[in-house]
Design an enzyme around this catalytic site. Sequence first.
Site, PDB file in Angstrom:
ATOM      1  N   GLU A  36       0.828  -1.210   0.000  1.00 53.79           N
ATOM      2  CA  GLU A  36       0.000   0.000   0.000  1.00 53.79           C
ATOM      3  C   GLU A  36       0.864   1.262   0.000  1.00 53.79           C
ATOM      4  OE1 GLU A  36      -3.037   0.432  -0.586  1.00 53.79           O
ATOM      5  OE2 GLU A  36      -3.703  -1.638  -0.506  1.00 53.79           O
ATOM      6  N   TYR A 119      -6.237   6.337   4.618  1.00 50.65           N
ATOM      7  CA  TYR A 119      -6.407   5.356   3.543  1.00 50.65           C
ATOM      8  C   TYR A 119      -5.634   4.069   3.852  1.00 50.65           C
ATOM      9  CZ  TYR A 119      -5.396   2.696  -0.527  1.00 50.65           C
ATOM     10  OH  TYR A 119      -5.233   1.622  -1.356  1.00 50.65           O
ATOM     11  N   ASP A 137      -9.229   6.187  -1.598  1.00 49.34           N
ATOM     12  CA  ASP A 137      -8.207   6.895  -2.366  1.00 49.34           C
ATOM     13  C   ASP A 137      -8.881   7.571  -3.563  1.00 49.34           C
ATOM     14  OD1 ASP A 137      -8.803   4.835  -4.081  1.00 49.34           O
ATOM     15  OD2 ASP A 137      -6.754   4.093  -4.288  1.00 49.34           O
TER      16      ASP A 137
END
Length: 354
Positions: A36, A119, A137
């Site tokens: 991520e 996020y 996002d």
Amino acid sequence: MDIQRVQDNLLKWYWKNALSFPWRDDPTPYHIWISEIMLQQTRIEAALPYYNRFLQVLPDVLALADVSQDELLKLWEGLGYYSRAKNLQKAAQVIVRDYGGHLPSDYRQLLSLPGIGEYTAGAIASIAFNIPVPAVDGNVMRVLARLTNDNTDVLSGEGKKHYTHLAQQLVPVDHPGDFNQALMELGETVCLPNTIPCCDKCPLRDCCEAFRAGTAAVLPVRIKKTTRRIEARSVLLVIREGEPKTVLVHRRDETGLLAGLWEFPNTVNNEPLSCIPAVLADKCRFGGELPSSKHLFSHIEWQMRGFLYYVDSDVKLPDNYQWATVLDVEERYSIPGAFQKYKKTANQLLKTEC
Ligand code: SF4
């Protein structure tokens, strides 16, 4: 909006079409976290080789917490936004110190770690720990804006809040991680940006208000407020003759843009040689001007002119200046992408015969 229908259609589509990635095939909290962070500013295809190399060298939180900063930045070289790598290590050290080396399975605790925002905390919590929180996002906001035919500016604080609230209502208690990934993947592969989305392939077409209204192509609304400051810089390639040939590199300050990374000496000053120690500048011989180059950061645009100098004598330099061989430039010093063009030129110059 029929929430149940959105959840069912999207999950069914995802389970049938989900792309295979190493972090999906082996979704440990560490793998999800690293992927991520890497994917925040980087396309998946570009990030994949970095991810694989990173995991080979740093397979777990302990290894990440212990690695030298130079090695870490070298692994990150080319991905840009180097503060991401530094924050990864800071967070790993907190995880070792406070959580026994395991990422915490709690959204708030994840959020408190360096470099982990809403996020990323949402992605790790939902994908790795099955906690029903959203991960919002740009891709997700675009899908949601179209799904609800909503004009709220996705670049504004209000927009972020609004779409996060909407996403929270949509995340199912069962399979929250799959649902979040499905929304992201739909945004990446079907509900595309800057073009007409592929609504004919979309599992949410029957529930999509923008599709019904014919407004999908003009959504989401994005109101840009920032303009980049232009900065004219002179970049120096100082080649030291000899066997082997070497090029001068400089370590940036520990704070600010590209903190702590190695670079070719450069300055905003009109006098290029002002960015190297005077004792060396006195011995430099001008070798010609190099092609110009441009690099965009989030708030600054560097417009660079390159200058080549040669030097053949040895002088003592401060520690933040080093002479680098072609191998050093390739493997030892992490030189940011902003200097890519000059790095290539330096390598060519270092490889040519004296
Ligand atoms: Fe996006 Fe079209 Fe699907 Fe609506 S129907 S979510 S606009 S791809």
